[in-house]
Design a protein around this motif. Structure first.
Motif, PDB file in Angstrom:
ATOM      1  N   LYS A  57       4.210  -2.051   1.093  1.00 45.74           N
ATOM      2  CA  LYS A  57       3.563  -0.780   0.623  1.00 45.74           C
ATOM      3  C   LYS A  57       4.346  -0.235  -0.418  1.00 45.74           C
ATOM      4  N   ALA A  58       5.558  -0.206  -0.563  1.00 53.78           N
ATOM      5  CA  ALA A  58       6.421   0.342  -1.667  1.00 53.78           C
ATOM      6  C   ALA A  58       6.139  -0.460  -2.920  1.00 53.78           C
ATOM      7  N   LYS A  59       5.764  -1.653  -2.879  1.00 53.87           N
ATOM      8  CA  LYS A  59       5.446  -2.485  -4.005  1.00 53.87           C
ATOM      9  C   LYS A  59       4.009  -1.956  -4.518  1.00 53.87           C
ATOM     10  N   GLU A  60       3.161  -2.018  -3.516  1.00 54.21           N
ATOM     11  CA  GLU A  60       1.648  -1.673  -3.890  1.00 54.21           C
ATOM     12  C   GLU A  60       1.770  -0.140  -4.451  1.00 54.21           C
ATOM     13  N   TRP A  61       2.382   0.648  -3.937  1.00 59.15           N
ATOM     14  CA  TRP A  61       2.565   2.172  -4.585  1.00 59.15           C
ATOM     15  C   TRP A  61       3.538   2.571  -5.452  1.00 59.15           C
ATOM     16  N   LYS A  62       4.253   1.522  -6.299  1.00 57.82           N
ATOM     17  CA  LYS A  62       5.572   1.624  -6.980  1.00 57.82           C
ATOM     18  C   LYS A  62       6.513   2.734  -6.580  1.00 57.82           C
ATOM     19  N   ALA A  70      -0.534   9.925 -12.206  1.00 53.69           N
ATOM     20  CA  ALA A  70      -1.728   9.231 -11.951  1.00 53.69           C
ATOM     21  C   ALA A  70      -2.236   8.839 -10.489  1.00 53.69           C
ATOM     22  N   ILE A  71      -1.068   8.455  -9.597  1.00 55.61           N
ATOM     23  CA  ILE A  71      -1.429   7.939  -8.336  1.00 55.61           C
ATOM     24  C   ILE A  71      -0.637   8.772  -7.258  1.00 55.61           C
ATOM     25  N   LEU A  72      -0.297  10.032  -7.725  1.00 59.70           N
ATOM     26  CA  LEU A  72       0.833  10.846  -6.864  1.00 59.70           C
ATOM     27  C   LEU A  72       0.192  11.102  -5.694  1.00 59.70           C
TER      28      LEU A  72
END
Ligand code: IPE
Length: 263
Positions: A57-62, A70-72
């Motif tokens: 999950k950490a990778k998926e959402w950087k 943009a994805i906050l």
């Protein structure tokens, strides 16, 4: 009497490629090892990794890169989820330890630490412990960071460095690995890969970093962290965590199969 600081690598306690899959068998073996160390009068402090409870999950959402406008909102959701997942993994590990008669005290980094890397902010005194009746447990986590990052990933390896360097009675710092006997001269799937018995600070090795799912740096961060700890701790080792008897052997006979890291 020894004070052992032991990292249960995420790849050892979970199946790293499969979302939130626990290796209960590996965890129970580690709990039995811990019980035996305490029975022998030693003090144990445990740091555990995230494996498939954090990295995917950490990778998926950087999350390791911090806030991205943009994805906050998705990131904020993922921060809460990963923290909750880590609390769950920690409770599974503590349940297993408790089942083996080991009393635990958990320290989730999101509640006491901020910033990332070995210079993170947080008072390490909480890991002072002179009792073989209770084991302090902490783990890699999502922590708050200063703006503009707002959050980041604090690796269990960074916690190892700070605890190893700042808690003065630590005699052994041991990184337990899930897929190798220690540091190898080539990636584990290479038939020429041989175990390196002694690693001196600055040694180089051919390696591979599985950047597909590991957000904190893989084996290289472990070796770098081990080198830092070796500045103050005598016995710093990377050992095959699938064979916890090697830890007992190391404490009893001062040697075992694995990689010893020295400066
Ligand atoms: C990573 O911790 C923490 C999160 C991704 C939330 P670690 O870096 O200590 O984890 P492992 O041992 O590589 O799985």
């Amino acid at each position: 009497m020894a004070h052992l600081l032991i990292k249960f690598g995420g790849g050892l306690i979970t199946d790293k490629g499969k979302l939130m899959s626990v290796d209960y068998n590996a965890i129970d073996k580690l709990s039995a090892m811990t019980r035996q160390l305490l029975d022998e009068g030693h003090i144990v402090t445990i740091v555990h990794g995230a494996g498939s409870f954090g990295h995917l999950k950490a990778k998926e959402w950087k999350l390791a890169l911090g806030a991205d406008e943009a994805i906050l909102s998705e990131q904020n959701h993922a921060v809460s989820e990963v923290r909750a997942d880590m609390i769950l993994l920690n409770s599974i590990i503590c349940d297993s330890l408790n089942k083996h008669g080991v009393e635990t005290n958990s320290h989730p980094p999101s509640t006491w630490a901020s910033e990332t890397g070995p210079e993170f902010i947080g008072n390490i005194d909480r890991f002072t412990n002179s009792s073989s009746q209770i084991v302090n447990v902490t783990f890699g986590d999502v922590v708050d960071c200063r703006a503009p990052k707002h959050f980041g990933i604090l690796s269990g390896d960074d916690l190892m460095v700070r605890i190893g360097k700042e808690i003065s009675d630590i005699s052994h710092a041991i990184f337990l690995l899930g897929d190798t006997e220690g540091v190898l001269s080539a990636p584990p799937d290479n038939p020429d890969a041989a175990l390196i018995d002694i690693w001196h600070r600055g040694d180089q090795v051919m390696g591979r970093h599985d950047s597909e799912m590991d957000v904190t740096g893989g084996i290289f961060l472990k070796v770098r962290s081990a080198e830092l700890i070796a500045e103050v701790v005598e016995d710093v080792w990377l050992i095959d965590g699938r064979k916890p008897k090697r830890v007992l052997q190391l404490v009893e006979s001062k040697a075992t199969i694995g990689t010893r890291v020295t400066i």
